[in-house]
Scaffold this active site. Structure first.
Site, PDB file in Angstrom:
ATOM      1  N   GLU A   7       4.645  -0.394   1.125  1.00 32.52           N
ATOM      2  CA  GLU A   7       4.742  -0.479  -0.342  1.00 32.52           C
ATOM      3  C   GLU A   7       4.743  -1.908  -0.865  1.00 32.52           C
ATOM      4  O   GLU A   7       4.732  -2.128  -2.069  1.00 32.52           O
ATOM      5  CB  GLU A   7       6.012   0.213  -0.874  1.00 32.52           C
ATOM      6  CG  GLU A   7       6.140   1.682  -0.540  1.00 32.52           C
ATOM      7  CD  GLU A   7       7.454   2.278  -1.047  1.00 32.52           C
ATOM      8  OE1 GLU A   7       8.226   1.540  -1.695  1.00 32.52           O
ATOM      9  OE2 GLU A   7       7.697   3.451  -0.771  1.00 32.52           O
ATOM     10  N   GLU A  32       0.833  -1.198   0.000  1.00 34.30           N
ATOM     11  CA  GLU A  32       0.000   0.000   0.000  1.00 34.30           C
ATOM     12  C   GLU A  32       0.870   1.251   0.000  1.00 34.30           C
ATOM     13  O   GLU A  32       2.070   1.200   0.234  1.00 34.30           O
ATOM     14  CB  GLU A  32      -0.917   0.022   1.215  1.00 34.30           C
ATOM     15  CG  GLU A  32      -0.278  -0.423   2.516  1.00 34.30           C
ATOM     16  CD  GLU A  32       0.886   0.396   2.985  1.00 34.30           C
ATOM     17  OE1 GLU A  32       0.819   1.638   2.892  1.00 34.30           O
ATOM     18  OE2 GLU A  32       1.878  -0.184   3.458  1.00 34.30           O
TER      19      GLU A  32
END
Length: 348
Positions: free
Chosen positions: A317, A174
């Site tokens: 991420e 994310e």
């Protein structure tokens, strides 16, 4: 899948016969039984997911990064400017972010999905754009229940399309400034733990501001009063576009028979919600690492998952998931390429 209620029936139980055969092979390899530790249990899990008809190999690997902004950023829960979400999204698209570097070592591709970046849709990203950031959970819901269901279904269907095109292994990550605040709220809502035990520093929050962040999460929970047994409702009340999209990706992968490597704190929050929606999805989860963010252990304990790595990472991420891809490859290689005791003329 026409609604979220259809998802549980789409997820098959693990193939117990394939798992038994995998365990039998592992016990016959030229090594002391159990000497490869948790790699052996990982290989058995993968065999159960892959089933009897497919080889234990996962060559096509992808990290999907769900990116979105959050209205709760307005409450001062992070020192990072909100525009950093869009800037870092473009860095991922350019291939120069942390997740890109880690994914390269694992031979995996990285896909950025814009689920609600302010100023988006972002050119070059997969367009799952739901709006200019989710609502401020300290003052109201992140989104409507209908919108949360729409995001989950969109994400699940998108992952199913990737599976149909040959995807073997999915990692979820994310991106979004302030998103550890809704993640903490989701974890608190589902596990029942108080905010002071779950809320952490996120992206370098000054220690003197932690009490304020705790208070924001407490206010969000009081304002929205999510039902701890309703995963969809929790995401709508105190989650965000990125969190809902990760939950959908988890559910879509499980329905497609693909293992899912979780990244860290945010993905653990999404997994909690996904497993409320479809408990069978848990068997498809591979937890990558112990996040340095407070509350990750609470989420993992609730999921009854033990991560494979502990590197004090908190980048997000999908970077931790990318590192864990190498462990998945190692488990497959051990199962497939080691000789057996019989092949080495060893009798015990």
């Amino acid at each position: 899948m026409k609604s979220v209620n259809d998802i549980p029936d789409a997820i098959a139980p693990l193939d117990s016969a394939a798992m038994a055969r995998a365990q039998q092979r592992l016990d016959s390899l030229v090594k002391p039984p159990g000497s490869m530790g948790r790699l052996e249990s990982l290989a058995v899990q993968l065999a159960g997911i892959r089933g009897s008809e497919r080889a234990l190999a996962l060559p096509q690997k992808e990290i999907v990064v769900m990116a979105a902004d959050h209205g709760v950023w307005e409450e001062g829960v992070t020192p990072s400017p909100q525009v950093v979400t869009a800037i870092q999204a473009n860095n991922i698209l350019r291939g120069v972010a942390g997740v890109n570097a880690m994914a390269k070592t694992a031979g995996a591709r990285v896909t950025l999905v814009d689920t609600g970046i302010i100023g988006g849709p972002v050119a070059g990203a997969v367009n799952g754009h739901q709006g200019q950031g989710s609502g401020n959970i300290a003052r109201g819901p992140a989104m409507s229940r209908a919108q949360a269901e729409q995001i989950i279904l969109w994400s699940a269907r998108w992952v199913a399309e990737q599976a149909a095109n040959g995807l073997d292994l999915l990692g979820v990550g994310e991106l979004g400034m302030g998103n550890t605040t809704p993640a903490a709220a989701v974890i608190c809502a589902i596990t029942g733990q108080p905010p002071e035990e779950v809320v952490g520093f996120g992206a370098n929050l000054p220690p003197e501001q932690l009490a304020h962040k705790v208070a924001v999460v407490r206010r969000a929970l009081a304002t929205n009063a999510p039902d701890a047994q309703d995963g969809l409702g929790v995401l709508a009340a105190v989650g965000g576009f990125d969190l809902a999209a990760m939950s959908g990706a988890i559910l879509g992968a499980a329905a497609a028979g693909i293992p899912v490597v979780l990244d860290g704190y945010l993905s653990y929050a999404s997994a909690l919600a996904a497993c409320l929606i479809a408990p069978a999805a848990r068997d498809y989860l591979i937890p990558s690492h112990t996040s340095a963010e407070r509350g990750s252990q609470i989420a993992l304990a609730h999921l009854q998952l033990q991560p494979y790595l502990d590197l004090a990472m908190r980048l997000g991420e999908g970077s931790g998931a990318a590192l864990a891809f190498t462990l998945v490859d190692a488990a497959c290689a051990m199962h497939n390429e080691m000789a057996t005791l019989a092949e080495c003329n060893i009798q015990l």
